[in-house]
Design a protein around this motif. Structure first.
Motif, mmCIF file in Angstrom:
data_model
loop_
_atom_site.group_PDB
_atom_site.id
_atom_site.type_symbol
_atom_site.label_atom_id
_atom_site.label_comp_id
_atom_site.label_asym_id
_atom_site.label_seq_id
_atom_site.Cartn_x
_atom_site.Cartn_y
_atom_site.Cartn_z
ATOM 1 N N ALA A 1 5.676 -27.402 -7.802
ATOM 2 C CA ALA A 1 5.604 -28.600 -6.956
ATOM 3 C C ALA A 1 5.630 -28.223 -5.480
ATOM 4 O O ALA A 1 4.880 -28.790 -4.673
ATOM 5 N N LEU A 2 6.473 -27.244 -5.112
ATOM 6 C CA LEU A 2 6.532 -26.809 -3.716
ATOM 7 C C LEU A 2 5.202 -26.218 -3.280
ATOM 8 O O LEU A 2 4.712 -26.482 -2.185
ATOM 9 N N ARG B 1 0.039 -26.515 -0.352
ATOM 10 C CA ARG B 1 -1.434 -26.533 -0.379
ATOM 11 C C ARG B 1 -1.960 -27.827 0.203
ATOM 12 O O ARG B 1 -2.920 -27.828 0.972
ATOM 13 N N ARG B 2 -1.340 -28.959 -0.158
ATOM 14 C CA ARG B 2 -1.776 -30.257 0.340
ATOM 15 C C ARG B 2 -1.629 -30.310 1.861
ATOM 16 O O ARG B 2 -2.535 -30.780 2.569
ATOM 17 N N ALA B 3 -0.506 -29.799 2.388
ATOM 18 C CA ALA B 3 -0.291 -29.806 3.839
ATOM 19 C C ALA B 3 -1.325 -28.921 4.531
ATOM 20 O O ALA B 3 -1.876 -29.312 5.576
ATOM 21 N N ARG B 4 -1.616 -27.747 3.971
ATOM 22 C CA ARG B 4 -2.628 -26.865 4.572
ATOM 23 C C ARG B 4 -3.994 -27.529 4.555
ATOM 24 O O ARG B 4 -4.752 -27.429 5.521
ATOM 25 N N ARG B 5 -4.316 -28.189 3.440
ATOM 26 C CA ARG B 5 -5.610 -28.874 3.331
ATOM 27 C C ARG B 5 -5.725 -29.969 4.391
ATOM 28 O O ARG B 5 -6.756 -30.090 5.057
ATOM 29 N N SER C 1 3.658 -14.032 -13.849
ATOM 30 C CA SER C 1 4.725 -14.988 -13.574
ATOM 31 C C SER C 1 4.351 -16.360 -14.095
ATOM 32 O O SER C 1 3.201 -16.783 -14.035
ATOM 33 N N THR C 2 5.332 -17.028 -14.611
ATOM 34 C CA THR C 2 5.167 -18.423 -15.008
ATOM 35 C C THR C 2 6.170 -19.211 -14.171
ATOM 36 O O THR C 2 7.339 -19.264 -14.510
ATOM 37 N N PRO C 3 5.740 -19.765 -13.049
ATOM 38 C CA PRO C 3 6.691 -20.403 -12.139
ATOM 39 C C PRO C 3 7.298 -21.656 -12.751
ATOM 40 O O PRO C 3 6.700 -22.307 -13.597
ATOM 41 N N SER C 4 8.475 -21.951 -12.285
ATOM 42 C CA SER C 4 9.130 -23.167 -12.762
ATOM 43 C C SER C 4 8.433 -24.380 -12.156
ATOM 44 O O SER C 4 7.656 -24.266 -11.211
ATOM 45 N N SER C 5 8.733 -25.521 -12.696
ATOM 46 C CA SER C 5 8.075 -26.733 -12.211
ATOM 47 C C SER C 5 8.428 -26.988 -10.744
ATOM 48 O O SER C 5 7.627 -27.527 -9.995
ATOM 49 N N THR C 6 9.633 -26.592 -10.315
ATOM 50 C CA THR C 6 10.035 -26.785 -8.922
ATOM 51 C C THR C 6 9.156 -25.957 -8.002
ATOM 52 O O THR C 6 8.637 -26.453 -6.999
#
Length: 161
Positions: free
Chosen positions: A127-128, A133-137, A119-124
């Motif tokens: 970003a999500l 990841r930032r919130a989990r960290r 898979s090549t995820p979209s930029s959206t």
């Protein structure tokens, strides 16, 4: 892939700017070596083997079909007796070429379904995921901090807070 031991270097007779040692103030002449090729990483991923096999088969069948169509056209222009059989075989091979092209598509779909997809995820989506990841960290850091406070019996806390 070529290893460094297998790579061949070819001498190139380039003496631009080099003087011979027999000239006054000359420099020892050395041949300039450059590699025959430079390996570059592939821009796209290689097709899976079954899909590549189907694609090669389709290309060959389509090429034969185009040649048949051209021969049928030229035979028709020349008024040859071979024109009618060539047109009939051209129609048949057009059906086969269409099947071959569809076979490539179906084989690719089946392979993707069985073996997963890269898979090549979209930029959206990217970003999500980055925000999650930032919130989990941050949650892990806060939990570690609370655990440290609990272990130390609150010694790290200021008395007035």
């Amino acid at each position: 892939m070529m290893g460094t031991a297998e790579r061949q270097e070819a001498p190139v007779a380039s003496t631009a700017g080099a003087r011979r040692s027999d000239e006054p103030g000359g420099v020892q002449e050395r041949p300039y070596y450059r590699t025959l090729w430079v390996e570059e990483p592939a821009k796209r991923r290689r097709l899976p083997d079954p899909v590549r096999t189907a694609a090669v088969r389709a290309v060959l069948i389509i090429a034969v079909t185009l040649i048949q169509a051209m021969v049928a056209f030229l035979c028709t222009l020349a008024g040859s007796w071979l024109a009618f059989p060539m047109v009939l075989s051209g129609v048949a091979s057009t059906v086969v070429a269409t099947w071959a092209a569809l076979d490539v598509w179906v084989t690719r779909q089946v392979w993707t379904q069985r073996n997963g997809v890269v898979s090549t995820p979209s930029s959206t989506a990217r970003a999500l995921r980055r925000e999650r990841r930032r919130a989990r960290r941050q949650a892990r850091v806060a939990e570690r901090r609370q655990e440290r406070i609990r272990r130390s019996g609150g010694a790290e806390q200021l008395s007035h807070s």
